[in-house]
Design an enzyme around this catalytic site. Sequence first.
Site, PDB file in Angstrom:
ATOM      1  N   ARG A  16       0.835  -1.202   0.000  1.00 39.44           N
ATOM      2  CA  ARG A  16       0.000   0.000   0.000  1.00 39.44           C
ATOM      3  C   ARG A  16       0.868   1.249   0.000  1.00 39.44           C
ATOM      4  O   ARG A  16       1.904   1.289   0.662  1.00 39.44           O
ATOM      5  CB  ARG A  16      -0.899   0.052   1.232  1.00 39.44           C
ATOM      6  N   SER A 104      -8.587  -0.352  -1.093  1.00 39.22           N
ATOM      7  CA  SER A 104      -9.514  -0.799  -0.061  1.00 39.22           C
ATOM      8  C   SER A 104     -10.331   0.375   0.479  1.00 39.22           C
ATOM      9  O   SER A 104     -10.993   1.069  -0.270  1.00 39.22           O
ATOM     10  CB  SER A 104      -8.745  -1.527   1.045  1.00 39.22           C
ATOM     11  N   HIS A 105     -10.260   0.620   1.789  1.00 36.10           N
ATOM     12  CA  HIS A 105     -11.032   1.694   2.418  1.00 36.10           C
ATOM     13  C   HIS A 105     -10.164   2.921   2.708  1.00 36.10           C
ATOM     14  O   HIS A 105     -10.602   3.843   3.382  1.00 36.10           O
ATOM     15  CB  HIS A 105     -11.633   1.183   3.733  1.00 36.10           C
ATOM     16  N   LYS A 114      -3.218  -6.462  -3.369  1.00 29.42           N
ATOM     17  CA  LYS A 114      -3.444  -7.638  -2.538  1.00 29.42           C
ATOM     18  C   LYS A 114      -3.117  -8.850  -3.391  1.00 29.42           C
ATOM     19  O   LYS A 114      -3.641  -8.998  -4.498  1.00 29.42           O
ATOM     20  CB  LYS A 114      -4.894  -7.696  -2.050  1.00 29.42           C
ATOM     21  N   ASP A 254     -17.105  -2.310   2.259  1.00 31.84           N
ATOM     22  CA  ASP A 254     -15.982  -1.389   2.181  1.00 31.84           C
ATOM     23  C   ASP A 254     -15.581  -1.197   0.721  1.00 31.84           C
ATOM     24  O   ASP A 254     -16.245  -1.706  -0.196  1.00 31.84           O
ATOM     25  CB  ASP A 254     -14.808  -1.886   3.035  1.00 31.84           C
ATOM     26  N   ASP A 256     -13.418  -2.305  -1.361  1.00 26.85           N
ATOM     27  CA  ASP A 256     -13.130  -3.407  -2.288  1.00 26.85           C
ATOM     28  C   ASP A 256     -13.917  -4.668  -1.982  1.00 26.85           C
ATOM     29  O   ASP A 256     -13.633  -5.727  -2.541  1.00 26.85           O
ATOM     30  CB  ASP A 256     -11.624  -3.700  -2.333  1.00 26.85           C
ATOM     31  N   ASP A 258     -14.376  -6.738   0.663  1.00 26.54           N
ATOM     32  CA  ASP A 258     -14.025  -7.881   1.506  1.00 26.54           C
ATOM     33  C   ASP A 258     -14.396  -7.664   2.967  1.00 26.54           C
ATOM     34  O   ASP A 258     -14.145  -8.523   3.814  1.00 26.54           O
ATOM     35  CB  ASP A 258     -12.541  -8.257   1.366  1.00 26.54           C
ATOM     36  N   ARG A 259     -15.033  -6.511   3.280  1.00 24.83           N
ATOM     37  CA  ARG A 259     -15.487  -6.249   4.655  1.00 24.83           C
ATOM     38  C   ARG A 259     -16.951  -5.842   4.642  1.00 24.83           C
ATOM     39  O   ARG A 259     -17.398  -5.121   3.758  1.00 24.83           O
ATOM     40  CB  ARG A 259     -14.644  -5.151   5.312  1.00 24.83           C
ATOM     41  N   HIS A 341     -14.001  -8.306   8.214  1.00 26.40           N
ATOM     42  CA  HIS A 341     -13.618  -9.437   7.365  1.00 26.40           C
ATOM     43  C   HIS A 341     -14.254 -10.701   7.939  1.00 26.40           C
ATOM     44  O   HIS A 341     -14.048 -11.038   9.109  1.00 26.40           O
ATOM     45  CB  HIS A 341     -12.097  -9.628   7.358  1.00 26.40           C
TER      46      HIS A 341
END
Length: 488
Positions: A16, A104-105, A114, A254, A256, A258-259, A341
């Site tokens: 990141r 992501s967030h 990732k 979120d 992307d 995944d949450r 997650h």
Amino acid sequence: MSYQFHPSILRAYDIRGIINETLSAKDAYFVGRAFATILHRDNKSKVAVGYDGRASSIELKNQLSQGLKDSGCEVMEIGLGPTPMLYFAVHFLNYDAGIMITGSHNPVNHNGFKITMKDSPFFGDQITKLGEIAKKGDFIEGNGKIRHTNILDQYVHRITEGCSIAKNSELLDEIDEFLPERDQLKVAWDAGNGATGEAMKKLAHSIKTKDYLLFEKIDGSFPNHHPDPSVEENLEDLKRTVLEHDCDLGIAFDGDGDRIGVIDDKGEILWPDQLMTIFAKAVLKENPGATIISDVKASEVLFDKIRENGGVPLMYKTGHSFIKAKMKEVKSPLAGEMSGHIFFADKYYGYDDALYAAVRLIDILISSGKSLSQIKAALPKTYSTPEIRIECPDDKKFQIIKNIQEQLHQAKVKFNDIDGVRASDENGWWLIRASNTQAVLVARCEAKSENKLKNLKNSLAEILLENDIKLPKELEQFGNKSNKVAIG
């Protein structure tokens, strides 16, 4: 040709950085070259690539794919979508690995990668190895190829496979038995303009629910609210929609996908550890005695409920890659983190997919015959803080945690050190750990009464002050710099 990444971008379980400050398109190219080199040395060469809706993602994707190609990989670009769709693509296409370009967030000007292998996460020393290969210029040369496919429909179909209210389900005719007073469950969905937007819309249309869609248009500038369901203010639009339309639940994602974040029928948040108690009970019915994993930030109620339902609770490190690796090691069918997650290996692949978790929740809700608020109300009452984030430089945060652990050892205080410090007694617990992705320390407290929670906050504040850490606003009124280290 050697290349050196900015030292801050190679994180514990992903890559990141800040666009054009610590992360560039050139970095993406050399991530591709280095990862392809690792694959070839393990006799692998097929990589799926996906990307999110951020303005920088397409350029990063192009350079990443080129880097993979120039080191001999067969690249399959699956297009714009959520991270779990990329994970699914690796299984569906029978590819060796996958790389998702996503911030992501994180803030709009952030992005990253990732990485996953087909049967295991890619993290820790493996990510460090990318930097070592690039620095040496130790790349394998090759002439690969780049292809393109669209698997969005197949992904959504797989999510709804086995769902009792899928429009193609054989169980659809039985729904009225569970919902005698209404024809359809009412669900509010909020993509937050993140990468789940199109998949969320297709999913909602694939199941027998009455749906209210919020911010499904993918827009990497996130014009409505930030796509992080772990922050309560980001759920205000969803809460309002649930209450205005008398919805049975609200579901948020979120950036992307995944949450997950969940709102019950009364407009109240169902926190991820509460959500995990619901999932654990259902999963343990079919997997008696199974090990269920959650991270160190989760409520003690969750671990108690896992035991009550015949399972074996396991507290483990925060971090999606750590959790996935531990799931495989202990053959766990379910795991979850307080960040949202949720990982299902029961009837699924063992990775974190918020859309899939949403479908499993809807199925459980229908079969229970109860409202989500009723299920929540049956859980033991606790008093806790939200996640408290304390700014701390990356080069100091882990040493501070070590210092705190040493202080507690000297004071003969018992604590769990699997990930930072989780100190507890019969009254509750407090936690402080170093984030693996940001320059912050993360803290949380949980107690059995409001008074005990105040005591825990005071203990935590004292520890922070003793280590010269400025108290966050949530703890400003606590702490007196006493020399005694207490629990509660």
